[in-house]
Design a protein around this motif. Structure first.
Motif, mmCIF file in Angstrom:
data_model
loop_
_atom_site.group_PDB
_atom_site.id
_atom_site.type_symbol
_atom_site.label_atom_id
_atom_site.label_comp_id
_atom_site.label_asym_id
_atom_site.label_seq_id
_atom_site.Cartn_x
_atom_site.Cartn_y
_atom_site.Cartn_z
ATOM 1 N N GLN A 196 0.829 -1.201 0.000
ATOM 2 C CA GLN A 196 0.000 0.000 0.000
ATOM 3 C C GLN A 196 0.868 1.257 0.000
ATOM 4 N N LEU A 197 1.902 1.263 0.823
ATOM 5 C CA LEU A 197 2.801 2.418 0.890
ATOM 6 C C LEU A 197 3.542 2.631 -0.430
ATOM 7 N N LYS A 198 4.084 1.564 -0.979
ATOM 8 C CA LYS A 198 4.910 1.679 -2.186
ATOM 9 C C LYS A 198 4.079 2.052 -3.404
ATOM 10 N N GLN A 199 2.850 1.561 -3.467
ATOM 11 C CA GLN A 199 1.989 1.922 -4.591
ATOM 12 C C GLN A 199 1.626 3.401 -4.559
ATOM 13 N N GLU A 200 1.396 3.926 -3.361
ATOM 14 C CA GLU A 200 0.995 5.326 -3.253
ATOM 15 C C GLU A 200 2.186 6.279 -3.313
ATOM 16 N N LEU A 220 6.563 -7.202 -4.196
ATOM 17 C CA LEU A 220 7.269 -6.159 -3.456
ATOM 18 C C LEU A 220 8.723 -6.049 -3.908
ATOM 19 N N LEU A 221 9.367 -7.181 -4.117
ATOM 20 C CA LEU A 221 10.752 -7.156 -4.595
ATOM 21 C C LEU A 221 10.836 -6.470 -5.958
ATOM 22 N N ASP A 222 9.869 -6.754 -6.823
ATOM 23 C CA ASP A 222 9.840 -6.109 -8.139
ATOM 24 C C ASP A 222 9.619 -4.603 -8.023
ATOM 25 N N MET A 223 8.932 -4.182 -6.958
ATOM 26 C CA MET A 223 8.646 -2.761 -6.755
ATOM 27 C C MET A 223 9.802 -2.025 -6.079
ATOM 28 N N GLY A 224 10.817 -2.767 -5.655
ATOM 29 C CA GLY A 224 11.959 -2.126 -5.017
ATOM 30 C C GLY A 224 11.913 -2.114 -3.503
#
Length: 563
Positions: free
Chosen positions: A22-26, A125-129
């Motif tokens: 949620q944090l990384k998407q926003e 999550l790993l793909d998102m960094g």
């Protein structure tokens, strides 16, 4: 590996992983590390609570986190909660009163295999960094919101230290921060649970050769619901998993069922043979395929803190958890993560969030405490078919009318909404809490004066028009003004529902007039008829609309077990 982060999430289970997403998407630039004790991928059919979602948590996963396509393709749909009452005929499932949906519901939910799901979240999550560190054992957390929090952990025999602006405890029942800072909080509700997984699919439709009963629903539909077998002081669950396995659980109140009688696998099977004999008989062929077994004493727990002005918080079971009866685990994660992420993101963008942290914590605590009466001291009702049928429909109505509607409309992070609904003595939130407490007390009193054995009835809550509308309205988006107005309208529906239930029961049990006005906030079966008639003339006593009265006729049972 970096050692400076904006957020450190302690624990990589469902709460921690979804918070990170949620944090990384926003905010794609935010630096997040997730520290998880598990050394490798979670196994399929991982032994965790939270396999079954309901509307609020499903909305979070599908719409907030954008996992709709994944859930539809790789996890099972859930056809609601399904209840089997009539403990007097436990050996004949086709004769038990059944409550559940007859078809797929328009507002979806899912049966989630937690191991498969958490592995998928980790990969994303790993793909998102996001850095996800497996095999990390937390050694110490030094909280310092001014200079930066310090987290010390070990991995493969080496000690590591990181600093961060925010710490979110998602360590589950370990409750790292709760134990460190001493904010454990007692909770009166006391239940015990065991659960285990067996290899293979189980469909209760096959438990009877009654073709008429089997054909009540489309093939396979019963299996996709969360099955509840009900009896005094307990319920038993069956949950299908996409891996092809089945989760089985026993949840019981120790006032009626000693934990020592079912806290081992052999004992649990013997307990089932005594309390749910048909279930025990049908599970016996799967006994050699039991994958795992877990026992948990005093399942429910509370928390004295949730969000701190000093940039830390607790989410998921690291905070508070109540009862699995209505599958609320993902709901609590969703609401907690929403408050936690809102604080972190606002702070990350330079906003002072101290006042919000105080408000969110107060509302979270009030929200949790308002749900305690739904379960506390209520397991004694679980063997009463008529009382439990009405109670479940009441509890669903409350859940859809206010809490879930607020979540799907972002009401929990809108201060205007929170102030309007929760900040004065006569606010909607206070009234709803009082109304619910009154109803739960009423159900206990009703149970004491009536326990008839009803059989051979199927009830679909979606055929009760006002409940169907509350459910469908969850998909509507409202302005702030309209959301507040809709909550008020829904509370009015709940008040009428309560009044009509009171009126029907009072007329039957006490002989009061069938058209008597009712004050839903003051009614009690313990009052004399004279007091009730006097109350009917006073301020607060209401009539109910013909539509509510007619709708509720559908949930009053008629067919009794022959004597």
């Amino acid at each position: 590996m970096n050692n400076q982060y904006d957020v450190a999430i302690l624990g990589g289970g469902l709460a921690g992983l979804t918070l990170a997403m949620q944090l990384k998407q926003e905010e794609p630039t935010i630096r997040i590390v997730v520290l998880e004790m598990r050394k490798t991928e979670a196994p399929d059919s991982a032994h965790k609570v939270g396999e079954s979602t309901v509307e609020l948590g499903t909305y979070y996963l599908r719409e907030v986190l954008g996992l709709k396509d994944y859930l539809d393709e790789y996890q099972l749909p859930k056809i609601g909660l399904r209840f089997y009452f009539s403990p007097q005929v436990k050996e004949k499932i086709d004769q038990r009163v059944e409550l559940g949906a007859k078809e797929t519901l328009p507002v979806p939910s899912h049966q989630i295999d937690r191991g498969i799901f958490e592995n998928e979240l980790t990969k994303r999550l790993l793909d998102m960094g996001v850095e996800v560190v497996l095999g990390a054992r937390i050694k110490d957390v030094n909280l310092d919101h001014q200079e930066g929090h310090t987290v010390t952990y070990s991995k493969a025999g080496e000690t590591h230290q990181i600093t961060c602006n925010w710490v979110s405890d998602a360590t589950g029942r370990a409750g790292l921060l709760k134990r460190k800072l001493g904010f454990e909080k007692p909770l009166e509700h006391n239940i015990n649970a065991v659960w285990f997984r067996v290899k293979g699919e189980i469909d209760v439709t096959d438990w009877s050769d009654n073709e008429a009963w089997q054909n009540t629903l489309p093939s396979g539909l019963r299996r996709l619901g969360t099955i509840h077998f009900m009896g005094k002081g307990y319920w038993v669950w069956l949950i299908p998993l996409v891996s092809g396995n089945t989760s089985v659980g026993i949840v019981a109140d120790p006032r009626f069922h000693d934990f020592a009688t079912f806290n081992k696998l052999d004992k649990a099977m013997n307990w089932l043979a005594e309390n749910e004999p048909l279930c025990a008989e049908k599970l016996e062929p799967y006994r050699d395929g039991v994958i795992d077994f877990r026992a948990l004493k005093h399942y429910s727990h509370n928390s004295g803190r949730f969000y701190s002005t000093e940039k830390w918080g607790v989410v998921g079971e690291a905070g508070a958890f109540l009862d699995p009866f209505y599958s609320p685990g993902t709901d609590f994660i969703s609401i907690g993560n929403t408050w936690m992420s809102d604080l972190i993101l606002r702070d990350f963008r330079g906003e002072d969030v101290a006042s919000r942290a105080i408000i969110y914590e107060r509302v979270h605590s009030a929200f949790f405490n308002s749900w305690v009466p739904i379960y506390n001291q209520q397991y004694e009702l679980f063997g009463n078919t008529q009382v439990m049928l009405v109670k479940i429909l009441w509890d669903w109505g409350v859940y859809w009318a206010i809490p879930t509607l607020l979540f799907t409309n972002k009401g929990y992070i809108n201060l205007e909404v929170l102030r309007a609904l929760f900040t004065n003595r006569n606010s909607l939130g206070i009234r709803l809490g009082k109304l619910n407490v009154q109803m739960q007390q009423f159900f206990r009193a009703w149970n004491q004066c009536s326990d008839e054995a009803f059989v051979n009835t199927f009830i679909d809550f979606f055929e009760v028009p006002f409940l169907k509308k509350l459910h469908l309205d969850l998909e509507k988006q409202h302005s702030v003004e309209n959301l507040i107005a809709q909550c008020e309208e829904n509370l009015n529906i709940l008040e009428q529902m309560a009044a009509e239930i009171y009126r029907k029961v009072s007329a039957k049990e006490k002989g009061t007039p069938k058209d008597m006005k009712i004050n839903p906030y003051q009614f009690s079966l313990e009052l004399t008829n004279e007091a009730l008639l006097e109350q009917a003339t006073q301020k607060g006593a209401i009539d109910t609309t013909a539509s509510i009265s007619n709708d509720l006729e559908m949930v009053w049972l008629n067919e009794k077990l022959p004597v």
